[in-house]
Design an enzyme around this catalytic site. Structure first.
Site: not given
Length: 547
Positions: A210, A216, A272-273, A358, A389, A509
């Site tokens: 954005k 990152e 964002g999510r 979050e 399993h 951050k």
């Protein structure tokens, strides 16, 4: 919304649930089913192509009635209306929360600040559709004139987890002549492995940030830019044909070398999510095509309308959210396993981890008061039958109560012999075993040696939901994602937390930004961290080989 005048645990409805739990805690699902033959047919709900069976929860009709009363006492309908009405329910950032507008039809009106946002949403969707069609059809070419055959999405968090999950979920519908990859980790291995066998002349990068400042994402984007320019003879003009942006920062996008005409924006009322159905989904649209992407949006919208208008007693997101509150706050569950019996949904649990934790991993209320109850449980999971399993031993016989959400489809996208019947038999069997278990008497009656009986007893009484749909279509995927979005919102209303900020990610951050130059410094800088961090920085510098 106005502040609450009393804490959650002081509410009469909360105390009534506590008293009800005391009366019900000794009840076993074996007895609940035996005493209520119609339970399995009655405790169900259905909407937007999803059928929910919640009868295997440790509840009665009275439990549901009390939980619905709690939702009403917490003003859930008013909060739903406030969200759809564009009010600034994200109070710590003073923002509206209107991800529901991202999938609203053109004719809809959803306003915030006195402005209908739907036309702007469709303007971006139309631009995305045009661009995706040109890439898919070969009209958009790279710097050398070659057709684009590889698309790499660069993002992190919500700009990665949603697109990755959607691409994997809808791969059956994707254009198999395109290679679609995703880079999120700042670990260089992620980008190197994603590009090692690609031709820069045939590769398009979508940089999703954005602000166009995310550490990152922009580190990966810059390295991708260097890789692309180097592979195309050093001409920086190539960037404009091999990079597009999903961002709102036109100046930084332009400085990077991307034509602002190829920037796809979104808005501060999209977290964002909650953004995978915005321009963040450009990679998804290129992969599956605009028609399937719009079907995905329609599935979202169907669940939105169900959530907005359906009485709580038959409202899928509300019911599942209230059951999670019951299991978390009254039965003491600390996690919820999401177990899709559909290999295409293998990334769905990872996507839900961000969406749920979050959003509701908060320790203070919307008013800033410390809570005296648990908020978000840990969400996790893997696709069936692989998980059987792996970790199902703990779910069946461990000491922790882990409610499960099973997801299964009646029809396979890739039918192969008896595979699908075996898959569905397994999910039904797991839910049955978790609910009813096997008693010591039943184990002994099988001729089991006395010494082994305790080891082969299944306590049962472990709650689960079963979500069943016909087929995994784009529309059903949209409904499934919206279901969990609204579960999260309902939980946040009950727990009185803000589901739309994420201050908890900021401290790490900020500290990382300070540490980077200390790691890169040619001389040993003066360090002002704790003794452990200082020592680790020095150790790293001694071990690090020169770049």
């Amino acid at each position: 919304m106005t502040a609450l005048d009393e804490s959650l645990t002081a509410r009469a409805t909360w105390r009534a649930l506590g008293a009800h739990h005391e009366m019900l805690q000794a009840a076993h699902l074996r007895a609940l089913f035996a005493n209520d033959p119609g339970r399995g047919e009655r405790l169900t709900a259905e909407a937007a192509g999803l059928f929910l069976d919640y009868s295997k929860n440790r509840i009665t009709d009275e439990t549901i009635g009390l939980l619905v009363q709690l939702a009403q006492a917490c003003g859930l309908q008013a909060h739903i209306d406030a969200m759809f009405g564009g009010e600034h329910i994200n109070n710590t950032e003073d923002r509206a929360v209107l991800h529901v507008a991202l999938r609203a039809p053109r004719s809809a009106v959803l306003t915030t600040g006195g402005k209908n946002v739907v036309p702007a949403v469709h303007e971006v969707l139309d631009r995305m559709s045009d661009f995706a069609t040109r890439v898919r059809g070969g009209e958009w070419t790279g710097h050398t004139g070659k057709r684009i055959r590889n698309v790499v999405n660069i993002g992190i968090g919500g700009s990665d987890l949603g697109p990755v999950m959607a691409y994997e979920a809808l791969r059956h519908y994707s254009d198999r002549s395109l290679t679609i990859r995703f880079v999120s980790n700042v670990d260089g291995a992620d980008l190197v492995e994603a590009t090692h066998d690609l031709d820069p002349a045939e590769t398009l990068f979508i940089v999703s940030s954005k602000t166009f400042t995310t550490l990152e994402t922009m580190s990966n984007a810059q390295s991708a830019r260097d890789w692309c320019v180097r592979g195309l003879g050093g001409d920086t003009n190539a960037v404009a044909k091999h990079f597009v942006a999903v961002s709102t920062n036109a100046d930084k996008v332009s400085a990077f070398g991307i034509d602002p005409a190829n920037m796809f924006g979104f808005w501060d009322w999209v977290g964002g999510r909650y953004s995978m159905d915005s321009a963040i989904g450009l990679s998804t649209m290129i992969a599956v095509g605009p028609e399937h992407f719009r079907a995905l949006l329609n599935g979202f919208h169907q669940m939105d309308e169900h959530f907005r208008r359906t009485p709580f007693e038959q409202n899928l997101p509300v019911l599942m959210a209230l059951l999670s509150v019951w299991n978390t706050n009254f039965l003491g569950a600390q996690s919820i396993a999401v177990l899709p019996y559909e290999n295409y949904l293998r990334r769905f649990p990872a996507y839900l981890q961000q969406l749920t934790m979050e959003s509701n991993g908060k320790r203070v209320t919307r008013e800033g008061v410390a809570v005296d109850y648990h908020t978000s449980p840990v969400y996790w999971g893997e696709p069936g039958t692989n998980g059987q399993h792996s970790f199902y031993q703990l779910i069946h016989q461990g000491t922790r109560l882990i409610p499960c959400d099973f997801i299964v489809f009646a029809n396979a996208l890739t039918p192969l012999g008896r595979h699908h019947d075996i898959l569905v038999a397994n999910v039904l069997a797991q839910a049955e075993a978790l609910a009813f278990g096997k008693t010591a008497e039943e184990v002994a009656a099988e001729g089991t040696a006395a010494a082994l009986v305790p080891h082969r007893v299944f306590e049962g009484n472990r709650p689960s939901n079963m979500l069943l749909a016909d087929t995994l279509t784009p529309a059903v995927l949209g409904a499934l994602i919206a279901l969990y979005e609204h579960i999260v919102f309902t939980q946040s209303v009950i727990w009185n937390v803000n589901a739309f900020d994420q201050w908890g990610v900021e401290l790490g951050k900020a500290l990382a930004q300070a540490i980077v130059p200390e790691l890169e410094s040619a001389s040993t800088p003066a360090l002002a961290h704790d003794s452990s961090t200082n020592a680790l920085i020095h150790k790293y510098r001694r071990l690090r080989t020169a770049p």
